[in-house]
Design an enzyme around this catalytic site. Structure first.
Site, PDB file in Angstrom:
ATOM      1  N   TYR A  33       9.349  42.134  14.584  1.00  0.00           N
ATOM      2  CA  TYR A  33      10.232  41.651  13.439  1.00  0.00           C
ATOM      3  C   TYR A  33      11.525  41.157  14.207  1.00  0.00           C
ATOM      4  O   TYR A  33      11.801  41.874  15.430  1.00  0.00           O
ATOM      5  CB  TYR A  33      10.227  42.618  12.393  1.00  0.00           C
ATOM      6  CG  TYR A  33      11.271  43.727  12.627  1.00  0.00           C
ATOM      7  CD1 TYR A  33      10.740  44.861  13.308  1.00  0.00           C
ATOM      8  CD2 TYR A  33      12.455  43.926  11.788  1.00  0.00           C
ATOM      9  CE1 TYR A  33      11.615  45.951  13.363  1.00  0.00           C
ATOM     10  CE2 TYR A  33      13.286  44.894  11.864  1.00  0.00           C
ATOM     11  CZ  TYR A  33      12.712  45.827  12.805  1.00  0.00           C
ATOM     12  OH  TYR A  33      13.549  47.002  13.090  1.00  0.00           O
ATOM     13  N   LYS A 151      10.655  45.105  19.617  1.00  0.00           N
ATOM     14  CA  LYS A 151      10.822  45.380  18.338  1.00  0.00           C
ATOM     15  C   LYS A 151       9.760  45.297  17.161  1.00  0.00           C
ATOM     16  O   LYS A 151       9.543  44.184  16.493  1.00  0.00           O
ATOM     17  CB  LYS A 151      12.045  44.276  17.890  1.00  0.00           C
ATOM     18  CG  LYS A 151      12.887  44.559  16.591  1.00  0.00           C
ATOM     19  CD  LYS A 151      13.870  43.883  16.411  1.00  0.00           C
ATOM     20  CE  LYS A 151      14.901  43.797  15.204  1.00  0.00           C
ATOM     21  NZ  LYS A 151      15.592  45.102  14.949  1.00  0.00           N
ATOM     22  N   GLU A 183      20.010  55.759  21.053  1.00  0.00           N
ATOM     23  CA  GLU A 183      20.450  54.865  20.123  1.00  0.00           C
ATOM     24  C   GLU A 183      20.341  55.236  18.641  1.00  0.00           C
ATOM     25  O   GLU A 183      19.732  56.805  18.318  1.00  0.00           O
ATOM     26  CB  GLU A 183      19.862  53.710  20.179  1.00  0.00           C
ATOM     27  CG  GLU A 183      18.174  53.626  19.968  1.00  0.00           C
ATOM     28  CD  GLU A 183      17.404  52.232  20.019  1.00  0.00           C
ATOM     29  OE1 GLU A 183      17.889  51.378  20.302  1.00  0.00           O
ATOM     30  OE2 GLU A 183      16.256  52.578  20.248  1.00  0.00           O
ATOM     31  N   LEU A 207      16.321  49.586  22.011  1.00  0.00           N
ATOM     32  CA  LEU A 207      16.450  48.009  21.552  1.00  0.00           C
ATOM     33  C   LEU A 207      17.422  47.538  22.382  1.00  0.00           C
ATOM     34  O   LEU A 207      18.550  47.743  22.502  1.00  0.00           O
ATOM     35  CB  LEU A 207      16.256  47.958  20.235  1.00  0.00           C
ATOM     36  CG  LEU A 207      15.972  46.579  19.977  1.00  0.00           C
ATOM     37  CD1 LEU A 207      14.384  45.967  20.030  1.00  0.00           C
ATOM     38  CD2 LEU A 207      16.403  46.441  18.575  1.00  0.00           C
TER      39      LEU A 207
HETATM   40  N1  PMP Z   1      18.465  49.687  17.910  1.00  0.00           N
HETATM   41  C1  PMP Z   1      17.371  49.761  16.738  1.00  0.00           C
HETATM   42  C2  PMP Z   1      16.364  50.982  17.235  1.00  0.00           C
HETATM   43  C3  PMP Z   1      17.378  49.127  15.929  1.00  0.00           C
HETATM   44  O1  PMP Z   1      16.427  48.982  14.995  1.00  0.00           O
HETATM   45  C4  PMP Z   1      18.061  47.883  16.019  1.00  0.00           C
HETATM   46  C5  PMP Z   1      18.348  46.900  14.606  1.00  0.00           C
HETATM   47  N2  PMP Z   1      17.043  46.262  14.472  1.00  0.00           N
HETATM   48  C6  PMP Z   1      19.329  48.014  17.035  1.00  0.00           C
HETATM   49  C7  PMP Z   1      19.277  49.013  17.813  1.00  0.00           C
HETATM   50  C8  PMP Z   1      20.356  46.935  16.866  1.00  0.00           C
HETATM   51  O2  PMP Z   1      19.804  45.397  17.254  1.00  0.00           O
HETATM   52  P1  PMP Z   1      20.513  44.101  16.693  1.00  0.00           P
HETATM   53  O3  PMP Z   1      21.806  44.376  17.234  1.00  0.00           O
HETATM   54  O4  PMP Z   1      19.891  43.207  17.411  1.00  0.00           O
HETATM   55  O5  PMP Z   1      20.595  44.103  15.428  1.00  0.00           O
END
Ligand code: PMP
Length: 287
Positions: A33, A151, A183, A207
């Site tokens: 996603y 993701k 994270e 991620l």
């Molecule tokens: N880490 C994780 C585990 C996440 O779910 C997300 C948000 N989807 C992020 C980091 C941040 O990613 P982004 O800046 O692309 O939204």
């Protein structure tokens, strides 16, 4: 107004949209996603999300859906018909619904990926009160699988982590593996010491945040130092500032970790500045 969603080529009222019970995402979390934010009716960092989506599909050997090249147009159409000024577009692509349950991947020649998109209306998304008050976080063990760079829709543990935080009277959780922060449950994690931003380096452990990439670039342009390295919860508790980034939260200050206040217990000036730069610059190039 009934929300219009997109399912496998059709724009439909949300209560008419259907996906098979044999869909691989429903049975096996076999799907990926993206979440793209919308500010002033425009998409923030669409190109970055689209690139990461393509990578997620490749890593899992999920066929690119026929509509892949139309995704920008579909995002824009949903924003238009649902009259989204500030909000989010959620997109999910799964390995499809082969008509039965089997661990073995279906033949991509005969099973098409499922494509679902819907909008979430969030008036005042960029003016969230948490940006002024800051977030309290707790630390929890990171027990997720080893490919967090993809993701996927396997969000049970992040969801449990948010519930653990809620139960503890906090706003979110940072996950810790082998003593080091990976994270946040749905965001990337940072600390600031002096003029230096410290965040874990990219690997399969986290991620690769689209907001992370932009914020680190803007930080360097604003003459801040960036150190991509591991840090512990103890180091974070002793930092001058801390924050998180994500497409829906942008840059959000953290003021407390496991009950310990950071600095004077209020959002830090550097974090506030980074948020301002990120929002200003992203709005300028939104499409
Ligand atoms: N880490 C994780 C585990 C996440 O779910 C997300 C948000 N989807 C992020 C980091 C941040 O990613 P982004 O800046 O692309 O939204």
């Amino acid at each position: 107004m009934t929300r219009t969603v997109f399912v496998n080529g059709d724009y439909l009222p949300e209560d008419e949209a259907k996906v098979s019970i044999f869909d691989r995402a429903f049975l096996m979390a076999d799907g990926v996603y993206e979440v793209t934010s919308v500010l002033g009716g425009k998409l923030i960092d669409f190109a970055g999300h689209s690139k990461r989506l393509e990578r997620s599909l490749n890593e899992l050997d999920i066929k690119k859906p026929a509509v892949f090249d139309d995704l920008l147009e579909i995002h824009r159409e949903l924003v238009r018909v649902n009259e989204i000024d500030d909000g989010l577009v959620y997109l999910q692509i799964t390995r499809g619904a082969p008509g039965d349950r089997d661990f073995v991947f279906p033949d991509p020649e005969t099973t098409e990926p499922t494509v679902v998109l819907f909008t979430q209306n969030k008036p005042g998304l960029a003016d969230s009160p948490a940006a002024k008050t800051g977030m309290k976080i707790i630390s929890i063990e990171d027990v997720r699988w080893g490919r967090r760079d993809i993701k996927t829709v396997q969000l049970l543990y992040p969801s449990m982590g948010k519930m653990m935080a809620k139960k503890a009277g906090a706003d979110d959780a940072w996950m810790v593996q082998d003593g080091h922060v990976t994270e946040g449950t749905s965001n990337n994690a940072y600390i600031i010491k002096g003029n230096t931003i410290i965040t874990r380096a990219l690997s399969n452990d986290i991620l690769h945040g689209i907001t992370r990439a932009a914020v680190l670039r803007f930080a360097k342009e604003a003459q801040m130092q960036v150190e991509e390295r591991n840090f512990t919860i103890d180091e974070a508790k002793n930092a001058d500032e801390a924050f998180i980034t994500s497409a829906s939260a942008f840059v959000m200050p953290v003021i407390e970790i496991d009950g310990v206040s950071l600095g004077d217990g209020t959002p830090g000036a550097r974090t506030a500045r980074l948020r301002e730069i990120y929002l200003d610059e992203s709005r300028k190039v939104a499409i």
